[in-house]
Scaffold this motif. Structure first.
Motif, PDB file in Angstrom:
ATOM      1  N   LYS A  36       0.588  -1.173   0.026  1.00 18.25           N
ATOM      2  CA  LYS A  36       0.042  -0.140  -0.009  1.00 18.25           C
ATOM      3  C   LYS A  36       0.875   1.253  -0.136  1.00 18.25           C
ATOM      4  O   LYS A  36       1.715   1.473   0.841  1.00 18.25           O
ATOM      5  CB  LYS A  36      -0.774   0.016   1.274  1.00 18.25           C
ATOM      6  CG  LYS A  36      -2.003   1.000   1.174  1.00 18.25           C
ATOM      7  CD  LYS A  36      -2.734   1.243   2.373  1.00 18.25           C
ATOM      8  CE  LYS A  36      -3.834   2.375   2.612  1.00 18.25           C
ATOM      9  NZ  LYS A  36      -4.123   2.449   3.775  1.00 18.25           N
ATOM     10  N   THR A  37       0.538   2.052  -0.835  1.00 15.71           N
ATOM     11  CA  THR A  37       1.353   3.184  -1.246  1.00 15.71           C
ATOM     12  C   THR A  37       0.637   4.374  -1.511  1.00 15.71           C
ATOM     13  O   THR A  37      -0.341   4.095  -2.260  1.00 15.71           O
ATOM     14  CB  THR A  37       2.615   3.162  -2.331  1.00 15.71           C
ATOM     15  OG1 THR A  37       3.056   1.706  -2.254  1.00 15.71           O
ATOM     16  CG2 THR A  37       3.559   4.120  -2.359  1.00 15.71           C
ATOM     17  N   SER A  38       0.940   5.664  -0.890  1.00 11.29           N
ATOM     18  CA  SER A  38       0.058   6.780  -1.151  1.00 11.29           C
ATOM     19  C   SER A  38       0.959   7.648  -2.290  1.00 11.29           C
ATOM     20  O   SER A  38       2.149   7.882  -2.233  1.00 11.29           O
ATOM     21  CB  SER A  38       0.010   7.546   0.164  1.00 11.29           C
ATOM     22  OG  SER A  38       1.443   8.050   0.537  1.00 11.29           O
ATOM     23  N   LEU A  39       0.138   7.932  -3.286  1.00 13.60           N
ATOM     24  CA  LEU A  39       0.705   8.740  -4.345  1.00 13.60           C
ATOM     25  C   LEU A  39       0.012  10.007  -4.325  1.00 13.60           C
ATOM     26  O   LEU A  39      -1.199  10.244  -4.216  1.00 13.60           O
ATOM     27  CB  LEU A  39       0.309   8.015  -5.653  1.00 13.60           C
ATOM     28  CG  LEU A  39       0.816   6.619  -6.014  1.00 13.60           C
ATOM     29  CD1 LEU A  39       0.214   6.011  -7.256  1.00 13.60           C
ATOM     30  CD2 LEU A  39       2.252   6.562  -5.854  1.00 13.60           C
ATOM     31  N   HIS A  40       0.948  11.110  -4.277  1.00 14.57           N
ATOM     32  CA  HIS A  40       0.534  12.456  -4.303  1.00 14.57           C
ATOM     33  C   HIS A  40       1.127  13.076  -5.358  1.00 14.57           C
ATOM     34  O   HIS A  40       2.341  13.101  -5.580  1.00 14.57           O
ATOM     35  CB  HIS A  40       0.910  12.749  -2.731  1.00 14.57           C
ATOM     36  CG  HIS A  40       0.085  13.955  -2.285  1.00 14.57           C
ATOM     37  ND1 HIS A  40      -0.224  15.141  -3.020  1.00 14.57           N
ATOM     38  CD2 HIS A  40      -1.045  14.167  -1.493  1.00 14.57           C
ATOM     39  CE1 HIS A  40      -0.942  15.923  -2.509  1.00 14.57           C
ATOM     40  NE2 HIS A  40      -1.515  15.468  -1.257  1.00 14.57           N
ATOM     41  N   THR A  41       0.503  14.208  -6.075  1.00  9.77           N
ATOM     42  CA  THR A  41       1.207  15.013  -7.054  1.00  9.77           C
ATOM     43  C   THR A  41       2.062  16.083  -6.298  1.00  9.77           C
ATOM     44  O   THR A  41       2.956  16.638  -7.089  1.00  9.77           O
ATOM     45  CB  THR A  41       0.247  15.657  -8.069  1.00  9.77           C
ATOM     46  OG1 THR A  41      -0.785  16.321  -6.937  1.00  9.77           O
ATOM     47  CG2 THR A  41      -0.745  14.744  -8.668  1.00  9.77           C
ATOM     48  N   ALA A  42       1.969  16.197  -5.137  1.00 12.98           N
ATOM     49  CA  ALA A  42       2.801  17.056  -4.354  1.00 12.98           C
ATOM     50  C   ALA A  42       4.267  16.656  -4.288  1.00 12.98           C
ATOM     51  O   ALA A  42       5.277  17.348  -4.649  1.00 12.98           O
ATOM     52  CB  ALA A  42       2.734  17.076  -3.001  1.00 12.98           C
ATOM     53  N   VAL A  43       4.389  15.079  -4.585  1.00 11.64           N
ATOM     54  CA  VAL A  43       5.852  14.831  -4.912  1.00 11.64           C
ATOM     55  C   VAL A  43       6.299  15.591  -5.896  1.00 11.64           C
ATOM     56  O   VAL A  43       7.541  15.704  -6.352  1.00 11.64           O
ATOM     57  CB  VAL A  43       5.692  13.212  -4.768  1.00 11.64           C
ATOM     58  CG1 VAL A  43       7.335  12.789  -5.249  1.00 11.64           C
ATOM     59  CG2 VAL A  43       5.459  12.639  -3.427  1.00 11.64           C
ATOM     60  N   LEU A  44       5.468  15.405  -7.103  1.00  8.44           N
ATOM     61  CA  LEU A  44       6.085  16.052  -8.434  1.00  8.44           C
ATOM     62  C   LEU A  44       6.546  17.547  -8.252  1.00  8.44           C
ATOM     63  O   LEU A  44       7.562  18.036  -8.785  1.00  8.44           O
ATOM     64  CB  LEU A  44       5.153  15.952  -9.454  1.00  8.44           C
ATOM     65  CG  LEU A  44       4.903  14.455  -9.989  1.00  8.44           C
ATOM     66  CD1 LEU A  44       3.793  14.420 -10.902  1.00  8.44           C
ATOM     67  CD2 LEU A  44       6.004  13.939 -10.695  1.00  8.44           C
TER      68      LEU A  44
END
Lengths: 140, 158
Positions: A108-116
């Motif tokens: 389970k991984t959280s993907l967030h566009t804030a990383v980009l």
């Protein structure tokens, strides 16, 4: 007199990788713990500065043939592009999207566009720091 | 090569300690990031980036599998043929490989692919004597082995 930097150079060979890895750790931990794109980028450029201290400018250019000015541009494109992506989805500028995904190995991984967005910050910070240091270093 | 792998393991363990999570998944993630960092600084080392070598080993394995399949088919054809019109022969194969293990691997690969068999190696390790079951053109056979196996082995050891 030319001094022998063998101890500094040998220690740099190992510590460089540890510092870069720590900067990656700081970059990814930024959402839940202290860290983020700014301090991660600063730490990565710190590692390159250590390389500059141990070797000369030409050597570092041969190891990392990167145009740091282009890196600033790419970083800005990343950040602006993440903000503009929200406009395409009909949301206000800089609205971020996130989701939880079950990836094959990672679980389970959280993907967030804030990383980009943070990637853009990371690249800009490295680019600006290295441009400043190299410009000062090259002028006689 | 060995130093780079060791450094990669070292970085993966440091990643586990930074994350304070001692699971195989964390190790894999750390190994991946370490690989990325080592690839970025690949010009820093005297030897090549070790990923290229692993790719070369996999390619050698795939070439061996392909040759094994194709030459088994060729032998099957010869066996099922009613007329026995094969031309067996022994030829000398000059090799550029130097190391003992390179020559051993080349000889084993030639032997394991049916149709050819290494009989002897000259004392100075420069010529392999190969027996071929059906040989039309010696030069063609030499070139075939040189281009496939020898090149792939050189790619690994370079």
């Amino acid at each position: 007199m030319k001094t022998n930097d063998i101890i500094l150079q040998t220690v740099t060979k190992i510590t460089l990788f540890v510092i870069i890895l720590f900067s990656i750790y700081l970059f990814f931990t930024g959402h839940y713990h202290p860290g983020g794109g700014f301090i991660g980028g600063l730490m990565a450029s710190g590692a390159i500065v250590l390389l500059l201290l141990a070797y000369d400018i030409e050597m570092v250019k041969a190891i990392l043939p990167v145009d740091y000015r282009k890196m600033i541009g790419i970083g800005l494109l990343f950040s602006a592009g993440t903000g503009a992506g929200a406009l395409l989805a009909g949301k206000p500028f800089l609205t971020h999207a996130y989701t939880y995904a079950n990836l094959p190995i990672l679980g389970k991984t959280s993907l967030h566009t804030a990383v980009l967005f943070d990637t853009g910050v990371f690249l800009v910070v490295i680019g600006v720091t290295m441009t400043i240091i190299q410009t000062i270093g090259e002028s006689d | 090569m060995a130093f780079q792998i060791l450094l990669n393991f070292f970085l993966a363990f440091i990643w586990m300690f930074l994350k304070t999570s001692y699971t195989p998944v964390t190790f894999l993630v750390g190994y991946f990031f370490g690989l990325l960092v080592i690839f970025t600084f690949r010009r820093f080392f005297h030897t090549r980036f070790y990923g290229y070598k692993i790719v070369a080993v996999i390619r050698l394995f795939l070439i061996f599998n392909r040759e094994l399949f194709l030459s088994n088919l060729a032998v099957l054809k010869v066996i099922l043929k009613p007329k026995l019109d094969i031309k067996p022969g022994i030829f000398a194969l000059p090799t550029e490989l130097k190391e003992d293990w390179e020559i051993t691997i080349l000889a084993n690969l030639i032997t394991l692919t049916p149709g050819t068999l290494v009989i002897d190696i000259s004392p100075d390790n420069s010529i392999l004597y190969v027996h071929a079951m059906d040989i039309d053109d010696i030069q063609e056979a030499i070139d075939g082995i040189k281009n496939s196996f020898e090149k792939a082995i050189m790619e690994v050891s370079r």
